[in-house]
Design an enzyme around this catalytic site. Structure first.
Site, PDB file in Angstrom:
ATOM      1  N   TYR A  59       3.674  77.281   7.701  1.00  0.00           N
ATOM      2  CA  TYR A  59       4.397  78.262   7.227  1.00  0.00           C
ATOM      3  C   TYR A  59       5.583  78.582   7.617  1.00  0.00           C
ATOM      4  O   TYR A  59       6.671  79.001   7.066  1.00  0.00           O
ATOM      5  CB  TYR A  59       3.519  79.635   7.282  1.00  0.00           C
ATOM      6  CG  TYR A  59       2.620  79.860   6.177  1.00  0.00           C
ATOM      7  CD1 TYR A  59       3.091  80.594   5.021  1.00  0.00           C
ATOM      8  CD2 TYR A  59       1.302  79.498   6.148  1.00  0.00           C
ATOM      9  CE1 TYR A  59       2.039  80.402   3.889  1.00  0.00           C
ATOM     10  CE2 TYR A  59       0.232  79.493   5.250  1.00  0.00           C
ATOM     11  CZ  TYR A  59       0.869  80.114   3.861  1.00  0.00           C
ATOM     12  OH  TYR A  59      -0.069  80.251   2.975  1.00  0.00           O
ATOM     13  N   ARG A  62       7.842  76.354   5.747  1.00  0.00           N
ATOM     14  CA  ARG A  62       8.419  76.903   4.348  1.00  0.00           C
ATOM     15  C   ARG A  62       9.285  77.935   4.730  1.00  0.00           C
ATOM     16  O   ARG A  62      10.252  78.090   4.041  1.00  0.00           O
ATOM     17  CB  ARG A  62       7.060  77.569   3.866  1.00  0.00           C
ATOM     18  CG  ARG A  62       6.098  76.528   3.215  1.00  0.00           C
ATOM     19  CD  ARG A  62       4.946  76.917   2.333  1.00  0.00           C
ATOM     20  NE  ARG A  62       5.383  77.736   1.175  1.00  0.00           N
ATOM     21  CZ  ARG A  62       4.531  78.614   0.662  1.00  0.00           C
ATOM     22  NH1 ARG A  62       3.392  79.065   0.976  1.00  0.00           N
ATOM     23  NH2 ARG A  62       5.130  79.440  -0.414  1.00  0.00           N
ATOM     24  N   GLN A  94       5.843  87.374  -7.910  1.00  0.00           N
ATOM     25  CA  GLN A  94       4.639  86.767  -7.363  1.00  0.00           C
ATOM     26  C   GLN A  94       5.302  85.594  -6.362  1.00  0.00           C
ATOM     27  O   GLN A  94       4.478  85.077  -5.548  1.00  0.00           O
ATOM     28  CB  GLN A  94       4.112  85.755  -8.446  1.00  0.00           C
ATOM     29  CG  GLN A  94       3.334  86.576  -9.362  1.00  0.00           C
ATOM     30  CD  GLN A  94       2.908  85.706 -10.614  1.00  0.00           C
ATOM     31  OE1 GLN A  94       3.566  85.353 -11.562  1.00  0.00           O
ATOM     32  NE2 GLN A  94       1.787  85.354 -10.736  1.00  0.00           N
ATOM     33  N   ASN A  95       6.365  85.695  -6.143  1.00  0.00           N
ATOM     34  CA  ASN A  95       7.149  84.536  -5.000  1.00  0.00           C
ATOM     35  C   ASN A  95       7.109  85.476  -3.633  1.00  0.00           C
ATOM     36  O   ASN A  95       7.351  86.606  -3.651  1.00  0.00           O
ATOM     37  CB  ASN A  95       8.535  84.656  -5.716  1.00  0.00           C
ATOM     38  CG  ASN A  95       8.695  83.701  -6.938  1.00  0.00           C
ATOM     39  OD1 ASN A  95       7.674  83.190  -7.230  1.00  0.00           O
ATOM     40  ND2 ASN A  95       9.911  83.797  -7.260  1.00  0.00           N
ATOM     41  N   ASP A  97       9.468  83.979  -1.394  1.00  0.00           N
ATOM     42  CA  ASP A  97      10.737  83.315  -0.713  1.00  0.00           C
ATOM     43  C   ASP A  97      11.763  84.463  -0.414  1.00  0.00           C
ATOM     44  O   ASP A  97      12.734  84.292   0.135  1.00  0.00           O
ATOM     45  CB  ASP A  97      11.250  82.512  -1.629  1.00  0.00           C
ATOM     46  CG  ASP A  97      11.455  83.185  -3.056  1.00  0.00           C
ATOM     47  OD1 ASP A  97      12.032  84.225  -3.216  1.00  0.00           O
ATOM     48  OD2 ASP A  97      11.156  82.133  -4.160  1.00  0.00           O
ATOM     49  N   HIS A 112       2.488  89.072  -3.501  1.00  0.00           N
ATOM     50  CA  HIS A 112       2.046  87.934  -2.481  1.00  0.00           C
ATOM     51  C   HIS A 112       2.638  87.987  -1.207  1.00  0.00           C
ATOM     52  O   HIS A 112       2.452  87.155  -0.653  1.00  0.00           O
ATOM     53  CB  HIS A 112       1.737  86.902  -3.327  1.00  0.00           C
ATOM     54  CG  HIS A 112       1.374  86.850  -4.640  1.00  0.00           C
ATOM     55  ND1 HIS A 112       1.393  85.818  -5.655  1.00  0.00           N
ATOM     56  CD2 HIS A 112       0.416  87.560  -5.162  1.00  0.00           C
ATOM     57  CE1 HIS A 112       0.628  85.899  -6.606  1.00  0.00           C
ATOM     58  NE2 HIS A 112      -0.089  87.006  -6.391  1.00  0.00           N
ATOM     59  N   CYS A 123      -3.600  95.696  14.654  1.00  0.00           N
ATOM     60  CA  CYS A 123      -2.973  96.907  14.161  1.00  0.00           C
ATOM     61  C   CYS A 123      -2.509  96.793  12.647  1.00  0.00           C
ATOM     62  O   CYS A 123      -2.346  97.884  12.199  1.00  0.00           O
ATOM     63  CB  CYS A 123      -2.022  97.503  15.059  1.00  0.00           C
ATOM     64  SG  CYS A 123      -0.296  96.681  15.039  1.00  0.00           S
TER      65      CYS A 123
END
Length: 237
Positions: A59, A62, A94-95, A97, A112, A123
């Site tokens: 991640y 990305r 839905q992205n 970025d 998302h 927390c």
């Protein structure tokens, strides 16, 4: 164009296709994001439980890639459409970025999540990640110091609380619904266009390929997101 020009309630859904011109690969085409990666190893709660460092490093990669990308003309035109319509506008993406917000969109639901954020495992606080050049995963919560996970929705997880309900309300109330660059296969987002059409909205699809939503659409622009948005907005100035 006439329908869009007079609409005071507009709902928009975007998918990976709108970010493809910015250099971010889609999920499903031949050069897609999942071609070289097994989602079971990177994008599920089980994968994170087994090897959080492996998941975080992917991640972080990305995150670095999307922060190097720039919003494209389609992102900018949707920000301009929001200003034109006003309070009756909602953009649902839905992205993960973050390009819509960077392009100036503010009435926005990120179904998302967002690659530029972490979420505390303890927390639940959401927080921005450091600059990609300085980021060494995992991050830690600025509130309680607990380890943070990527603030994205993994396969098998629920959407953020209230996110889909806000999106659903906007599509039910829309005079015009615009669906751009999505395969219309990932639920529950895929249902939004159909829901709008059943509620009386004029439904526009921008996609170079046919989708399950195509048979529902009143207007189909068989082109990419940039070309489609330029064609749609050309007569609205």
């Amino acid at each position: 164009q006439e329908r869009l020009a007079g609409a005071r309630r507009v709902a928009v859904l975007t998918g990976a296709g709108i970010s493809k011109p910015s250099g971010i690969p889609t999920f499903r085409d031949a050069a897609g994001l999942w071609k070289d990666f097994d989602l079971e190893e990177y994008a599920t709660p089980g994968a994170y439980a087994r090897n959080p460092q492996k998941v975080w490093e992917w991640y972080a990669w990305r995150y670095q890639n999307v922060m190097q990308a720039q919003p494209n003309r389609a992102h900018a035109l949707l920000a301009a459409l929001e200003k034109r319509v006003g309070e009756g506008f909602l953009l649902v993406t839905q992205n993960v970025d973050g390009l819509h917000r960077r392009a100036g969109s503010s009435q926005l639901v990120e179904l998302h999540g967002n690659l530029a954020r972490g979420r505390c495992e303890g927390c639940g606080q959401r927080f921005s990640l450091p600059d990609p050049a300085e980021f060494v995963p995992p991050p830690y919560c600025p509130g309680c110091g607990g380890r943070g996970r990527p603030d994205v929705v993994w396969f098998g997880e629920m959407l953020p609380l209230g996110a889909f309900e806000q999106a659903e309300q906007a599509f039910v109330q829309a005079e015009v619904a615009l669906v751009i660059g999505t395969s219309a296969e990932v639920e529950p987002a895929a249902s939004l266009g159909r829901l709008a059409r059943l509620s009386g909205a004029y439904l526009i699809e921008i996609n170079p390929d046919p989708t399950p939503l195509s048979s529902w659409a009143d207007c189909i622009l068989r082109m990419g997101a940039v070309e489609g948005m330029e064609a749609l907005m050309a007569g609205l100035n």
